[in-house]
Design a protein around this motif. Sequence first.
Motif, PDB file in Angstrom:
ATOM      1  N   GLY A  89     -77.891  88.132 115.708  1.00 15.41           N
ATOM      2  CA  GLY A  89     -77.406  86.617 115.625  1.00 15.41           C
ATOM      3  C   GLY A  89     -76.325  86.315 116.567  1.00 15.41           C
ATOM      4  O   GLY A  89     -75.516  87.027 116.900  1.00 15.41           O
ATOM      5  N   GLU A  90     -76.182  84.888 116.442  1.00 14.90           N
ATOM      6  CA  GLU A  90     -74.915  84.209 117.320  1.00 14.90           C
ATOM      7  C   GLU A  90     -74.622  83.075 116.504  1.00 14.90           C
ATOM      8  O   GLU A  90     -75.403  82.297 116.356  1.00 14.90           O
ATOM      9  CB  GLU A  90     -75.450  84.022 118.843  1.00 14.90           C
ATOM     10  N   ASN A 122     -69.498  78.881 115.272  1.00 14.34           N
ATOM     11  CA  ASN A 122     -68.210  78.542 114.662  1.00 14.34           C
ATOM     12  C   ASN A 122     -68.078  79.715 113.497  1.00 14.34           C
ATOM     13  O   ASN A 122     -69.138  80.392 112.876  1.00 14.34           O
ATOM     14  CB  ASN A 122     -68.312  77.186 114.160  1.00 14.34           C
ATOM     15  N   GLY A 123     -66.827  79.646 112.728  1.00 12.64           N
ATOM     16  CA  GLY A 123     -66.580  80.697 111.824  1.00 12.64           C
ATOM     17  C   GLY A 123     -67.592  80.482 110.446  1.00 12.64           C
ATOM     18  O   GLY A 123     -67.960  81.396 109.859  1.00 12.64           O
ATOM     19  N   LEU A 124     -67.682  79.075 110.095  1.00 15.30           N
ATOM     20  CA  LEU A 124     -68.666  78.922 108.994  1.00 15.30           C
ATOM     21  C   LEU A 124     -70.039  79.395 109.375  1.00 15.30           C
ATOM     22  O   LEU A 124     -70.601  80.026 108.283  1.00 15.30           O
ATOM     23  CB  LEU A 124     -68.742  77.556 108.748  1.00 15.30           C
ATOM     24  N   GLU A 125     -70.573  79.235 110.391  1.00 14.62           N
ATOM     25  CA  GLU A 125     -71.885  79.893 110.878  1.00 14.62           C
ATOM     26  C   GLU A 125     -71.856  81.169 110.508  1.00 14.62           C
ATOM     27  O   GLU A 125     -73.064  81.980 110.239  1.00 14.62           O
ATOM     28  CB  GLU A 125     -72.509  79.452 112.203  1.00 14.62           C
ATOM     29  N   ALA A 126     -70.876  81.798 111.178  1.00 13.53           N
ATOM     30  CA  ALA A 126     -70.704  83.395 111.328  1.00 13.53           C
ATOM     31  C   ALA A 126     -70.841  83.942 109.956  1.00 13.53           C
ATOM     32  O   ALA A 126     -71.446  84.952 109.707  1.00 13.53           O
ATOM     33  CB  ALA A 126     -69.445  83.667 111.994  1.00 13.53           C
ATOM     34  N   ILE A 127     -70.314  83.254 108.859  1.00 17.12           N
ATOM     35  CA  ILE A 127     -70.150  83.720 107.616  1.00 17.12           C
ATOM     36  C   ILE A 127     -71.575  83.509 107.052  1.00 17.12           C
ATOM     37  O   ILE A 127     -72.161  84.425 106.278  1.00 17.12           O
ATOM     38  CB  ILE A 127     -69.284  82.853 106.474  1.00 17.12           C
ATOM     39  N   ASP A 128     -72.347  82.487 107.117  1.00 13.40           N
ATOM     40  CA  ASP A 128     -73.629  82.342 106.702  1.00 13.40           C
ATOM     41  C   ASP A 128     -74.657  83.274 107.497  1.00 13.40           C
ATOM     42  O   ASP A 128     -75.614  83.882 106.669  1.00 13.40           O
ATOM     43  CB  ASP A 128     -74.293  81.019 107.266  1.00 13.40           C
ATOM     44  N   VAL A 178     -73.948  86.335 108.498  1.00 15.06           N
ATOM     45  CA  VAL A 178     -73.761  87.665 107.779  1.00 15.06           C
ATOM     46  C   VAL A 178     -74.310  87.788 106.418  1.00 15.06           C
ATOM     47  O   VAL A 178     -74.886  88.830 106.164  1.00 15.06           O
ATOM     48  CB  VAL A 178     -72.077  87.864 107.896  1.00 15.06           C
ATOM     49  N   ASP A 179     -74.066  86.814 105.669  1.00 17.69           N
ATOM     50  CA  ASP A 179     -74.824  86.785 104.572  1.00 17.69           C
ATOM     51  C   ASP A 179     -76.415  86.898 104.488  1.00 17.69           C
ATOM     52  O   ASP A 179     -77.037  87.558 103.733  1.00 17.69           O
ATOM     53  CB  ASP A 179     -74.584  85.474 103.709  1.00 17.69           C
ATOM     54  N   ALA A 218     -74.245  95.572 110.474  1.00 16.40           N
ATOM     55  CA  ALA A 218     -73.521  96.628 110.017  1.00 16.40           C
ATOM     56  C   ALA A 218     -72.221  96.354 110.967  1.00 16.40           C
ATOM     57  O   ALA A 218     -71.206  96.532 110.891  1.00 16.40           O
ATOM     58  CB  ALA A 218     -74.157  97.748 111.037  1.00 16.40           C
ATOM     59  N   LEU A 219     -72.344  95.500 112.333  1.00 16.92           N
ATOM     60  CA  LEU A 219     -71.354  95.036 113.204  1.00 16.92           C
ATOM     61  C   LEU A 219     -71.132  93.592 113.550  1.00 16.92           C
ATOM     62  O   LEU A 219     -72.250  93.162 113.833  1.00 16.92           O
ATOM     63  CB  LEU A 219     -71.329  96.000 114.614  1.00 16.92           C
ATOM     64  N   VAL A 220     -70.147  93.115 113.399  1.00 16.61           N
ATOM     65  CA  VAL A 220     -69.832  91.575 113.999  1.00 16.61           C
ATOM     66  C   VAL A 220     -68.711  91.566 115.048  1.00 16.61           C
ATOM     67  O   VAL A 220     -67.723  92.129 114.821  1.00 16.61           O
ATOM     68  CB  VAL A 220     -69.412  90.708 112.821  1.00 16.61           C
ATOM     69  N   LEU A 221     -68.953  91.215 116.189  1.00 16.29           N
ATOM     70  CA  LEU A 221     -68.049  90.917 117.166  1.00 16.29           C
ATOM     71  C   LEU A 221     -67.404  89.391 116.944  1.00 16.29           C
ATOM     72  O   LEU A 221     -68.478  88.459 116.949  1.00 16.29           O
ATOM     73  CB  LEU A 221     -68.421  91.042 118.686  1.00 16.29           C
TER      74      LEU A 221
END
Length: 104
Positions: free
Chosen positions: A8-9, A12-18, A20-21, A26-29
């Motif tokens: 996924g891509e 913004n930070g809020l979207e990144a949290i969603d 990951v949930d 296993a890995l996030v850049l």
Amino acid sequence: MEGFELAGEAANGLEAIDLVDKLRPALVLMDINMPEMNGIEATRRITSVHPEVVVILCSTYDVSDLPSGAAASGAAAYVNKEQLAADTLRRLWEDRGSGSFGSA
């Protein structure tokens, strides 16, 4: 990149949290500078809820100029975007369990 799959891509930070949930990667850049919520705060929130997720912070900062909170965010490492290459990512992934915030 061999050995890694883009799940996924986020814009913004809020979207990144969603993401990951939902996706449980296993890995996030994670880019440090993002709209709505910076990558340091997003990393802190992700790693507090998902300690098994390895987050590597990325930006154009020199490691000596990282914003405060970067090392304490829960990220496994920091890599300058100019240094981000397949071999660097593999090495950081292999060193993920070292327990210390490292840089490439």
